[in-house]
Design a protein around this motif. Structure first.
Motif, PDB file in Angstrom:
ATOM      1  N   ASP A 132       5.908   0.470  -3.564  1.00 53.46           N
ATOM      2  CA  ASP A 132       5.249  -0.800  -3.604  1.00 53.46           C
ATOM      3  C   ASP A 132       5.204  -1.378  -2.219  1.00 53.46           C
ATOM      4  O   ASP A 132       4.847  -2.159  -1.298  1.00 53.46           O
ATOM      5  CB  ASP A 132       6.541  -1.771  -4.803  1.00 53.46           C
ATOM      6  N   THR A 133       6.011  -1.078  -1.466  1.00 57.62           N
ATOM      7  CA  THR A 133       6.114  -1.721  -0.101  1.00 57.62           C
ATOM      8  C   THR A 133       5.362  -0.652   1.007  1.00 57.62           C
ATOM      9  O   THR A 133       4.308  -1.899   1.546  1.00 57.62           O
ATOM     10  CB  THR A 133       8.030  -1.036   1.066  1.00 57.62           C
ATOM     11  N   ALA A 134       4.680   0.292   0.492  1.00 59.39           N
ATOM     12  CA  ALA A 134       4.041   1.114   1.406  1.00 59.39           C
ATOM     13  C   ALA A 134       2.269   0.211   0.744  1.00 59.39           C
ATOM     14  O   ALA A 134       1.017   0.483   1.440  1.00 59.39           O
ATOM     15  CB  ALA A 134       4.095   3.013   0.663  1.00 59.39           C
ATOM     16  N   VAL A 135       2.606  -0.008   0.143  1.00 61.39           N
ATOM     17  CA  VAL A 135       0.812  -0.640  -0.443  1.00 61.39           C
ATOM     18  C   VAL A 135       0.199  -1.734   0.853  1.00 61.39           C
ATOM     19  O   VAL A 135      -0.472  -2.190   0.596  1.00 61.39           O
ATOM     20  CB  VAL A 135       0.760  -1.452  -1.821  1.00 61.39           C
ATOM     21  N   THR A 136       1.507  -2.446   1.011  1.00 66.11           N
ATOM     22  CA  THR A 136       0.668  -2.988   2.457  1.00 66.11           C
ATOM     23  C   THR A 136       0.303  -2.473   3.124  1.00 66.11           C
ATOM     24  O   THR A 136      -0.411  -2.931   4.170  1.00 66.11           O
ATOM     25  CB  THR A 136       2.048  -4.018   2.726  1.00 66.11           C
ATOM     26  N   ASP A 137       0.884  -1.048   3.817  1.00 67.06           N
ATOM     27  CA  ASP A 137      -0.117  -0.139   4.741  1.00 67.06           C
ATOM     28  C   ASP A 137      -1.069  -0.149   4.701  1.00 67.06           C
ATOM     29  O   ASP A 137      -1.721  -0.243   5.635  1.00 67.06           O
ATOM     30  CB  ASP A 137       1.393   0.825   4.881  1.00 67.06           C
ATOM     31  N   TRP A 138      -0.999  -0.018   3.733  1.00 73.91           N
ATOM     32  CA  TRP A 138      -2.375   0.309   3.516  1.00 73.91           C
ATOM     33  C   TRP A 138      -3.404  -0.720   3.119  1.00 73.91           C
ATOM     34  O   TRP A 138      -4.590   0.039   3.054  1.00 73.91           O
ATOM     35  CB  TRP A 138      -2.027   1.193   0.741  1.00 73.91           C
ATOM     36  N   VAL A 139      -3.408  -1.671   2.474  1.00 73.37           N
ATOM     37  CA  VAL A 139      -3.933  -2.007   2.747  1.00 73.37           C
ATOM     38  C   VAL A 139      -4.176  -2.756   3.993  1.00 73.37           C
ATOM     39  O   VAL A 139      -5.752  -3.186   4.376  1.00 73.37           O
ATOM     40  CB  VAL A 139      -3.517  -4.121   1.902  1.00 73.37           C
ATOM     41  N   GLY A 140      -3.847  -2.508   4.869  1.00 70.50           N
ATOM     42  CA  GLY A 140      -3.596  -2.273   6.165  1.00 70.50           C
ATOM     43  C   GLY A 140      -5.022  -1.562   6.244  1.00 70.50           C
ATOM     44  O   GLY A 140      -6.037  -2.042   7.155  1.00 70.50           O
ATOM     45  N   LEU A 141      -4.646  -0.415   6.347  1.00 62.22           N
ATOM     46  CA  LEU A 141      -5.605   0.873   6.129  1.00 62.22           C
ATOM     47  C   LEU A 141      -6.624   0.320   5.405  1.00 62.22           C
ATOM     48  O   LEU A 141      -7.969   0.362   6.903  1.00 62.22           O
ATOM     49  CB  LEU A 141      -4.993   1.755   5.729  1.00 62.22           C
ATOM     50  N   LEU A 142      -7.327   0.165   5.145  1.00 67.88           N
ATOM     51  CA  LEU A 142      -8.497  -0.651   4.111  1.00 67.88           C
ATOM     52  C   LEU A 142      -8.794  -1.754   4.677  1.00 67.88           C
ATOM     53  O   LEU A 142     -10.276  -2.022   4.942  1.00 67.88           O
ATOM     54  CB  LEU A 142      -8.094  -0.973   2.570  1.00 67.88           C
ATOM     55  N   SER A 143      -8.132  -2.251   5.451  1.00 69.33           N
ATOM     56  CA  SER A 143      -8.765  -3.448   6.299  1.00 69.33           C
ATOM     57  C   SER A 143      -9.203  -2.785   7.611  1.00 69.33           C
ATOM     58  O   SER A 143     -10.114  -3.439   8.389  1.00 69.33           O
ATOM     59  CB  SER A 143      -8.101  -4.850   7.260  1.00 69.33           C
ATOM     60  N   MET A 144      -8.673  -1.772   8.561  1.00 70.38           N
ATOM     61  CA  MET A 144      -9.435  -0.795   9.224  1.00 70.38           C
ATOM     62  C   MET A 144     -10.794  -0.215   9.718  1.00 70.38           C
ATOM     63  O   MET A 144     -11.577  -0.242  10.095  1.00 70.38           O
ATOM     64  CB  MET A 144      -8.548  -0.541  10.251  1.00 70.38           C
ATOM     65  N   LEU A 145     -10.640   0.102   7.724  1.00 74.42           N
ATOM     66  CA  LEU A 145     -11.790   0.646   6.886  1.00 74.42           C
ATOM     67  C   LEU A 145     -13.128  -0.098   7.940  1.00 74.42           C
ATOM     68  O   LEU A 145     -14.347   0.015   7.576  1.00 74.42           O
ATOM     69  CB  LEU A 145     -11.825   1.607   6.115  1.00 74.42           C
ATOM     70  N   ASP A 146     -12.815  -1.764   7.306  1.00 84.50           N
ATOM     71  CA  ASP A 146     -13.684  -2.600   7.505  1.00 84.50           C
ATOM     72  C   ASP A 146     -14.072  -2.673   8.570  1.00 84.50           C
ATOM     73  O   ASP A 146     -15.650  -3.044   8.181  1.00 84.50           O
ATOM     74  CB  ASP A 146     -13.170  -3.676   6.276  1.00 84.50           C
ATOM     75  N   ARG A 147     -13.274  -2.736   8.742  1.00 92.56           N
ATOM     76  CA  ARG A 147     -13.832  -2.894  10.729  1.00 92.56           C
ATOM     77  C   ARG A 147     -14.582  -2.062  11.453  1.00 92.56           C
ATOM     78  O   ARG A 147     -15.462  -1.659  11.830  1.00 92.56           O
ATOM     79  CB  ARG A 147     -12.343  -2.992  11.996  1.00 92.56           C
TER      80      ARG A 147
END
Length: 271
Positions: A132-147
């Protein structure tokens, strides 16, 4: 109390249609041709999670073209690479092979950072707090992919599938194909993507004299672009139902793209 800066939204009554680089997830059974599809995409960079050797095997057998690759050993290394690509990218497609391997790197990082490398049910897996904690980091990855995508780059995420029981609140439970990652990781990835395709082979059913049905296999590749009880899929390109593929996995990408490209041609012309 310090004032909070605000910016009044501007209403755009007639937005200009613009085709953005797709964010695609390709979930498929083993042997369907996920890695082959990724290697055939336009000017790809293939990112391989630690332990993923599918591309090397295919390339060694002469079944895929030579493409730039990077072996990703740890989570922070992945983020550093993506940060560089977001500043300027010579590639047209970034391919991730495969999702479960990259999720594992994320979990390793979070376990070390927040749980002192304790993988037990008293640490990372205590009440599933770690995933559950790691989901926040994964969302950060998706945000980086959008960049990275903002540089005009298409993103393709390749996923392995497994069969899991589904608790059906409206009736009897049943089995379905799901991506082999944590459900919460999958939930944010599914929502982020523009299309999720489920790749499989058509099953030939033999019915014997006792009227017992038996699957005897099939070699016709197909991909589904809409959700049903047996698998997850979606798309924002108006693709209906099933896509049939020729008996040549090197045509997997071209087949997928011919169902997406009409939207690009409609909104962007040939740009």
């Amino acid at each position: 109390m310090k004032a909070i800066a605000t910016r009044k939204p501007v209403i755009n009554s007639r937005p200009e249609p613009k085709f953005l680089p797709p964010r695609l997830v390709i979930n498929a059974v083993e042997g369907w041709g996920k890695t082959t599809l990724g290697s055939q995409a336009p000017k790809p960079l293939l990112l391989m999670a630690r332990g993923e050797t599918g591309y090397q095997t295919l390339y060694g057998s002469g079944l895929v073209p030579a493409v730039p690759t990077a072996l990703i050993e740890d989570w922070l290394g992945l983020l550093e690479l993506l940060h560089e690509l977001a500043q300027g990218c010579e590639y047209k497609t970034i391919v991730f092979d495969a999702l479960n391997g990259f999720e594992r790197l994320c979990h390793e990082y979070v376990c070390a950072r927040d749980y002192n490398n304790d993988w037990s049910d008293k640490g990372f897996y205590s009440y599933m707090r770690g995933p559950d904690t790691a989901v926040t980091d994964w969302v950060g990855l998706l945000s980086m992919l959008d960049r990275v995508r903002a540089q005009g780059v298409m993103i393709i995420l390749l996923g392995h599938v497994i069969i899991k029981p589904f608790k059906n609140p409206a009736g009897p439970d049943y089995d379905r194909y799901v991506c082999d990652i944590n459900p919460k990781t999958w939930g944010v990835t599914h929502k982020w993507s523009d299309a999720v395709f489920f790749g499989n082979f058509l099953t030939i059913v033999d019915e014997d004299a006792a009227r017992r049905r038996r699957g005897i296999g099939g070699d016709q590749r197909v991909a589904y672009a809409e959700r049903c009880d047996a698998w997850d899929a979606k798309n924002r390109y108006g693709i209906n139902g099933r896509i049939d593929f020729p008996d040549d996995p090197t045509q997997n990408w071209a087949t997928i793209w011919q169902h997406i490209s009409p939207r690009k041609e409609k909104n962007n012309g040939n740009s």
